[in-house]
Design a protein around this motif. Structure first.
Motif, PDB file in Angstrom:
ATOM      1  N   HIS A  32       0.814  -1.213   0.000  1.00  0.00           N
ATOM      2  CA  HIS A  32       0.000   0.000   0.000  1.00  0.00           C
ATOM      3  C   HIS A  32       0.846   1.261   0.000  1.00  0.00           C
ATOM      4  O   HIS A  32       0.324   2.352  -0.242  1.00  0.00           O
ATOM      5  CB  HIS A  32      -0.945  -0.014   1.206  1.00  0.00           C
ATOM      6  CG  HIS A  32      -2.016  -1.059   1.102  1.00  0.00           C
ATOM      7  ND1 HIS A  32      -3.275  -0.801   0.626  1.00  0.00           N
ATOM      8  CD2 HIS A  32      -1.995  -2.384   1.393  1.00  0.00           C
ATOM      9  CE1 HIS A  32      -3.996  -1.899   0.637  1.00  0.00           C
ATOM     10  NE2 HIS A  32      -3.242  -2.889   1.102  1.00  0.00           N
ATOM     11  N   ALA A  33       2.132   1.129   0.267  1.00  0.00           N
ATOM     12  CA  ALA A  33       3.013   2.299   0.205  1.00  0.00           C
ATOM     13  C   ALA A  33       3.345   2.693  -1.226  1.00  0.00           C
ATOM     14  O   ALA A  33       3.764   3.820  -1.483  1.00  0.00           O
ATOM     15  CB  ALA A  33       4.301   2.027   0.981  1.00  0.00           C
ATOM     16  N   HIS A  34       3.165   1.756  -2.162  1.00  0.00           N
ATOM     17  CA  HIS A  34       3.453   2.036  -3.570  1.00  0.00           C
ATOM     18  C   HIS A  34       2.306   1.530  -4.456  1.00  0.00           C
ATOM     19  O   HIS A  34       2.484   0.627  -5.278  1.00  0.00           O
ATOM     20  CB  HIS A  34       4.766   1.368  -3.995  1.00  0.00           C
ATOM     21  CG  HIS A  34       5.949   1.805  -3.195  1.00  0.00           C
ATOM     22  ND1 HIS A  34       6.355   1.157  -2.043  1.00  0.00           N
ATOM     23  CD2 HIS A  34       6.811   2.854  -3.361  1.00  0.00           C
ATOM     24  CE1 HIS A  34       7.409   1.774  -1.547  1.00  0.00           C
ATOM     25  NE2 HIS A  34       7.708   2.802  -2.317  1.00  0.00           N
ATOM     26  N   PRO A  35       1.108   2.092  -4.310  1.00  0.00           N
ATOM     27  CA  PRO A  35      -0.036   1.600  -5.090  1.00  0.00           C
ATOM     28  C   PRO A  35       0.075   1.887  -6.578  1.00  0.00           C
ATOM     29  O   PRO A  35      -0.608   1.259  -7.394  1.00  0.00           O
ATOM     30  CB  PRO A  35      -1.229   2.346  -4.476  1.00  0.00           C
ATOM     31  CG  PRO A  35      -0.631   3.579  -3.891  1.00  0.00           C
ATOM     32  CD  PRO A  35       0.728   3.193  -3.425  1.00  0.00           C
ATOM     33  N   GLY A  36       0.962   2.844  -6.953  1.00  0.00           N
ATOM     34  CA  GLY A  36       1.116   3.148  -8.369  1.00  0.00           C
ATOM     35  C   GLY A  36       1.965   2.147  -9.118  1.00  0.00           C
ATOM     36  O   GLY A  36       1.997   2.173 -10.356  1.00  0.00           O
ATOM     37  N   ARG A  37       2.648   1.288  -8.385  1.00  0.00           N
ATOM     38  CA  ARG A  37       3.493   0.275  -9.033  1.00  0.00           C
ATOM     39  C   ARG A  37       2.681  -0.975  -9.325  1.00  0.00           C
ATOM     40  O   ARG A  37       1.932  -1.454  -8.486  1.00  0.00           O
ATOM     41  CB  ARG A  37       4.677  -0.057  -8.111  1.00  0.00           C
ATOM     42  CG  ARG A  37       5.633  -1.099  -8.659  1.00  0.00           C
ATOM     43  CD  ARG A  37       6.909  -1.142  -7.827  1.00  0.00           C
ATOM     44  NE  ARG A  37       6.630  -1.347  -6.411  1.00  0.00           N
ATOM     45  CZ  ARG A  37       6.466  -2.562  -5.857  1.00  0.00           C
ATOM     46  NH1 ARG A  37       6.522  -3.641  -6.593  1.00  0.00           N
ATOM     47  NH2 ARG A  37       6.240  -2.671  -4.547  1.00  0.00           N
ATOM     48  N   MET A  38       2.825  -1.514 -10.541  1.00  0.00           N
ATOM     49  CA  MET A  38       2.136  -2.753 -10.895  1.00  0.00           C
ATOM     50  C   MET A  38       2.764  -3.898 -10.105  1.00  0.00           C
ATOM     51  O   MET A  38       3.966  -4.133 -10.205  1.00  0.00           O
ATOM     52  CB  MET A  38       2.244  -3.003 -12.404  1.00  0.00           C
ATOM     53  CG  MET A  38       1.241  -4.008 -12.924  1.00  0.00           C
ATOM     54  SD  MET A  38      -0.486  -3.504 -12.728  1.00  0.00           S
ATOM     55  CE  MET A  38      -0.591  -2.120 -13.885  1.00  0.00           C
ATOM     56  N   GLN A  39       1.945  -4.612  -9.332  1.00  0.00           N
ATOM     57  CA  GLN A  39       2.460  -5.623  -8.406  1.00  0.00           C
ATOM     58  C   GLN A  39       1.975  -7.014  -8.778  1.00  0.00           C
ATOM     59  O   GLN A  39       0.955  -7.183  -9.447  1.00  0.00           O
ATOM     60  CB  GLN A  39       2.031  -5.282  -6.972  1.00  0.00           C
ATOM     61  CG  GLN A  39       2.544  -3.931  -6.512  1.00  0.00           C
ATOM     62  CD  GLN A  39       2.114  -3.588  -5.098  1.00  0.00           C
ATOM     63  OE1 GLN A  39       1.973  -4.453  -4.241  1.00  0.00           O
ATOM     64  NE2 GLN A  39       1.912  -2.293  -4.845  1.00  0.00           N
ATOM     65  N   GLY A  40       2.722  -8.012  -8.297  1.00  0.00           N
ATOM     66  CA  GLY A  40       2.367  -9.405  -8.551  1.00  0.00           C
ATOM     67  C   GLY A  40       2.489  -9.782 -10.016  1.00  0.00           C
ATOM     68  O   GLY A  40       1.676 -10.555 -10.522  1.00  0.00           O
ATOM     69  N   GLY A  41       3.454  -9.229 -10.710  1.00  0.00           N
ATOM     70  CA  GLY A  41       3.536  -9.403 -12.153  1.00  0.00           C
ATOM     71  C   GLY A  41       3.785 -10.829 -12.602  1.00  0.00           C
ATOM     72  O   GLY A  41       4.669 -11.515 -12.096  1.00  0.00           O
ATOM     73  N   VAL A  42       2.965 -11.302 -13.535  1.00  0.00           N
ATOM     74  CA  VAL A  42       3.177 -12.557 -14.249  1.00  0.00           C
ATOM     75  C   VAL A  42       3.325 -12.176 -15.717  1.00  0.00           C
ATOM     76  O   VAL A  42       2.431 -11.572 -16.295  1.00  0.00           O
ATOM     77  CB  VAL A  42       1.994 -13.530 -14.065  1.00  0.00           C
ATOM     78  CG1 VAL A  42       2.208 -14.784 -14.893  1.00  0.00           C
ATOM     79  CG2 VAL A  42       1.797 -13.879 -12.599  1.00  0.00           C
ATOM     80  N   ASP A  43       4.456 -12.514 -16.325  1.00  0.00           N
ATOM     81  CA  ASP A  43       4.719 -12.054 -17.692  1.00  0.00           C
ATOM     82  C   ASP A  43       5.485 -13.135 -18.450  1.00  0.00           C
ATOM     83  O   ASP A  43       6.693 -13.276 -18.299  1.00  0.00           O
ATOM     84  CB  ASP A  43       5.519 -10.754 -17.670  1.00  0.00           C
ATOM     85  CG  ASP A  43       5.650 -10.121 -19.054  1.00  0.00           C
ATOM     86  OD1 ASP A  43       5.020 -10.634 -19.997  1.00  0.00           O
ATOM     87  OD2 ASP A  43       6.387  -9.129 -19.183  1.00  0.00           O
ATOM     88  N   VAL A  44       4.746 -13.924 -19.249  1.00  0.00           N
ATOM     89  CA  VAL A  44       5.358 -14.982 -20.051  1.00  0.00           C
ATOM     90  C   VAL A  44       4.814 -14.902 -21.470  1.00  0.00           C
ATOM     91  O   VAL A  44       3.694 -14.442 -21.701  1.00  0.00           O
ATOM     92  CB  VAL A  44       5.079 -16.389 -19.467  1.00  0.00           C
ATOM     93  CG1 VAL A  44       5.731 -16.553 -18.110  1.00  0.00           C
ATOM     94  CG2 VAL A  44       3.581 -16.651 -19.377  1.00  0.00           C
TER      95      VAL A  44
END
Length: 518
Positions: A60-72
């Motif tokens: 919650h300190a960085h809500p602008g960052r895309m989190q939990g990325g899955v990229d294949v």
């Protein structure tokens, strides 16, 4: 968090596949249906638990960052990637989707959609879980073609929920729903392909980071027009809304809840996630027209509801709430059109508030229709009308609560989104014509007055009256399973109204990135 994102989609997808396995739920049709509905509730409950875990583990300190990325890589020939992620804009929508899906599944265990010629509960469960997959995927995927695929997945199960488990002119309503949305999606796909061909990628995060760089002004205009039209059909914006009242009127209760609470949000979410950051020049060009459509939609929806609420007009309560959605979603569109952080934050807040409040209203009106056999307002408010305050005070109180929340009473969730959207229109983004947006703001203000008028008329006609008068139907008070299914929506409506920072602190950093402001 990567595993959570995958599990959020895999769990309902595997559950939908399980309903196709022969004999898994038993041979007896009645027992099989009960087991399937309980399976639906358990599985959607697990999905909700995963969504809550995702929210708890979110930084919650960085809500602008895309989190939990899955990229294949998924389709190398087209450059399509299986890319998932969540940020401060998509997280509340994921939790809302999981919550409404679980509450609808729980409600269906006691009140399954039924009627003459309806298919089995097992078929309902399979379609319901497939619908949840599409809704969740729409808010999680970060590839334009995957977004289009998720956008389309929801159409088939919702079509069948209306056409096979609905009432009235259900087949015609379902056909209109899928015809409008399919045509809109086809136009939207052309816009996605135009962007992908010119930018060399369909990755939404990469395109957003470029913020229109590498796309000519004419390309952005064409892409914004095509994508915008497709998304506005789903939003729905006036005059592309005409499929909505019929779909809501014919849909079963849980279908109406999910249609209003989630599916409409897919259109506005697409405007925020795709148009604003990827084709900003095209979006800015069309913003005044979007604002005009939003303002007209607010007033139009309110006037239509006011007409339906009048005595002798034969207004259907489900239809009235459907038209009210046109007006409420107009505030979302107005906030987006302002191209300001204030307006966009208001739009995102109003999205969540509308899902909570309208979901509750459709639950309550569905219960009234089950009890009276009709949602016709003249029947409910006739000489032997509902008089809910006297005959079923808890049910009447919930209907009145949903109404005052919907009209934007301060302290409840409906207030903040509409207020911030109008603030955004008061001082629109750079390059937008302020006098025009001041007119839009004035029309939106008129819409709030009309909204209060028709909702108070509905409360007076349905909830008030003399309970001593003979009634055509002995209305049952709020049942236990109804209270369990609806109370979370009422509680969250109060929480969001009293603690707006809960949502605004999540969305504000993302909004500033999307608009490329400091």
């Amino acid at each position: 968090m990567n595993a959570l994102l995958i599990a959020l989609l895999a769990l309902p997808l595997l559950g939908a596949a399980a309903t196709l396995a022969p004999g898994l739920f038993g041979a007896d049709p009645t027992a099989r249906g009960r087991r399937a509905l309980r399976f639906n509730a358990v599985l959607t409950g697990l999905v909700l638990a995963l969504a809550v875990a995702l929210a708890a583990g979110f930084d919650h300190a960085h809500p602008g960052r895309m989190q939990g990325g899955v990229d294949v890589s998924w389709i190398p020939a087209l450059g399509v990637r299986f890319h998932l992620g969540v940020d401060g804009v998509s997280l509340p929508l994921v939790v809302l989707t999981a919550l409404l899906s679980f509450l609808c599944a729980l409600y269906s265990t006691k009140r399954p959609p039924d009627g003459e010629g309806t298919p089995s509960a097992l078929s309902f469960t399979g379609l319901f879980l497939l619908l949840e997959v599409g809704m969740l995927a729409t808010f999680l995927v970060l590839d334009l073609l995957l977004f289009f695929l998720a956008f389309e997945i929801v159409l088939v199960p919702m079509y069948f929920l209306i056409a096979r488990w609905g009432s009235g002119a259900r087949t015609a309503s379902a056909f209109r729903f899928i015809l409008y949305t399919l045509l809109g999606s086809a136009v939207m796909l052309l816009g996605f392909l135009l962007i992908g061909l010119h930018a060399g990628t369909f990755d939404m995060t990469e395109l957003a980071a470029r913020h229109g760089s590498g796309l000519s002004h004419s390309t952005q205009l064409l892409a914004a027009l095509a994508i915008g039209l497709g998304l506005l059909v789903k939003a729905p914006a006036w005059p592309l809304h005409s499929w909505l009242p019929d779909a809501h009127t014919s849909a079963p209760t849980v279908g109406s809840v999910l249609l209003a609470g989630v599916l409409l949000k897919m259109g506005t979410y697409g405007l925020v996630r795709v148009l604003l950051p990827i084709v900003p020049d095209g979006t800015a060009t069309f913003a005044p027209y979007l604002g005009a459509l939003a303002a007209v939609g607010i007033v139009y929806g309110s006037l239509a509801c006011l007409a339906l609420a009048r005595a002798g007009r034969g207004g259907d309560l489900k239809r009235l709430i459907a038209f009210s959605s046109v007006g409420h979603m107009g505030f979302v569109l107005l906030g987006i059109a302002s191209l300001t952080p204030v307006g966009l934050n208001g739009a995102l807040f109003a999205n969540i508030a509308h899902g909570l409040i309208t979901g509750l209203l459709f639950f309550v009106v569905g219960a009234l229709k089950d009890r009276y056999g009709t949602a016709d307002l003249d029947t409910l408010a006739g000489a032997s009308g509902a008089a809910l305050y006297g005959r079923a005070p808890r049910l009447g109180a919930l209907l009145a609560f949903g109404a005052v929340a919907s009209l934007g009473l301060p302290g409840l969730a409906g207030f903040w989104g509409e207020l911030l959207a109008m603030f955004g229109a008061f001082q629109p983004g750079a390059g937008l014509h302020r006098p025009a947006f001041l007119v839009f703001m004035a029309l939106a203000g008129l819409g709030t007055l009309l909204t209060a008028a028709y909702l108070l008329v509905v409360v007076r006609r349905v909830c008030m009256g003399d309970p001593a008068q003979p009634a055509a139907v002995q209305v049952a008070e709020l049942r236990g399973y109804e209270a369990v299914s609806w109370t979370p929506l009422a509680v969250l409506t109060v929480v969001a109204g009293l603690w707006p920072a809960l949502l605004l602190t999540l969305s504000d950093p993302v909004v500033k990135q999307l608009l490329a402001v400091g």
